[in-house]
Design an enzyme around this catalytic site. Sequence first.
Site, PDB file in Angstrom:
ATOM      1  N   ARG A  43      34.492 138.751  33.792  1.00 40.25           N
ATOM      2  CA  ARG A  43      34.298 137.308  33.541  1.00 40.25           C
ATOM      3  C   ARG A  43      35.095 136.826  32.331  1.00 40.25           C
ATOM      4  O   ARG A  43      35.532 135.673  32.289  1.00 40.25           O
ATOM      5  CB  ARG A  43      32.798 137.021  33.373  1.00 40.25           C
ATOM      6  N   ILE A  69      32.543 126.887  33.645  1.00 34.86           N
ATOM      7  CA  ILE A  69      32.327 128.035  34.518  1.00 34.86           C
ATOM      8  C   ILE A  69      30.807 128.181  34.589  1.00 34.86           C
ATOM      9  O   ILE A  69      30.123 128.114  33.565  1.00 34.86           O
ATOM     10  CB  ILE A  69      33.010 129.299  33.945  1.00 34.86           C
ATOM     11  N   SER A  70      30.268 128.323  35.785  1.00 28.81           N
ATOM     12  CA  SER A  70      28.811 128.349  35.946  1.00 28.81           C
ATOM     13  C   SER A  70      28.194 129.575  35.292  1.00 28.81           C
ATOM     14  O   SER A  70      28.842 130.609  35.116  1.00 28.81           O
ATOM     15  CB  SER A  70      28.437 128.336  37.424  1.00 28.81           C
ATOM     16  N   GLN A  71      26.910 129.424  34.992  1.00 27.35           N
ATOM     17  CA  GLN A  71      26.105 130.516  34.426  1.00 27.35           C
ATOM     18  C   GLN A  71      26.078 131.683  35.440  1.00 27.35           C
ATOM     19  O   GLN A  71      25.912 131.443  36.635  1.00 27.35           O
ATOM     20  CB  GLN A  71      24.717 129.914  34.245  1.00 27.35           C
TER      21      GLN A  71
END
Length: 221
Positions: A43, A69-71
């Site tokens: 990530r 950027i999503s969790q």
Amino acid sequence: MRASMSQGLGMTSDRTRRKLVDRLVEQGIDNEEVLSAVESVPRHFFVEESIAHLAYEDRALPIGKRQTISQPYIVALMTQALVQAGEVSKVLEIGTGCGYQTAILAQLFDNVYSIERIESLSLSARRRMRQLGLQNVRLRFGDGNLGWEEHAPYDAIIVTAAAHDVPSQLKCQLRDSGRIVIPLGRDGYQDLVSLDRKGSEWQQTLLETVTFVPLLAGTSQ
Ligand code: SAH
């Protein structure tokens, strides 16, 4: 599982990534394939170097152009909902962003198509896909509200931006018995739902309460 993608990226984060996976398990993510996809995708590679040290915290992070950027928990939850949709090999994603969710999908499904409306984000996601050697992903710069007719029908569609309603083109481009996962609602919190198509009927299941950036119309540089 494809070859380890973290090799040669200059940051040893395997251990931190395993901790992230442990946390996802505590939060109720139990699909082994999804967990190993999260474990294998670096990530930190998807965010600016200055915030790379935050990449394995379970939180959303800025990716530029006022997008995020999503969790990881939400990425895992949405991905799990797609895996559990049954026979899925061709997936359409709306909202490529930095490409992290795209790279996770690429671990699990044969063909991944992803559309982004901001050109600079789409270009850097393309570079990352190339650097990671992901060959089963096709990216497009454009308005995801229109879907990607050329490769339809899709077995599943994932929308990573919040909409009032499911765009009608996306409904048309999903095969019968397919599944759409999308955050619905606009202001403040949204309902992350999965919608299962049975002919012209749609069955909706609430997955979680979430906050996503809005699904916008048209394109931007
Ligand atoms: N899955 C992404 C999440 C990015 S945030 C990630 O892992 O990074 C949502 C993204 O949806 C943003 O990049 C935003 O530009 C994009 N988006 C919003 N409306 C869109 C539309 N109509 N078509 C395509 N992308 C859209």
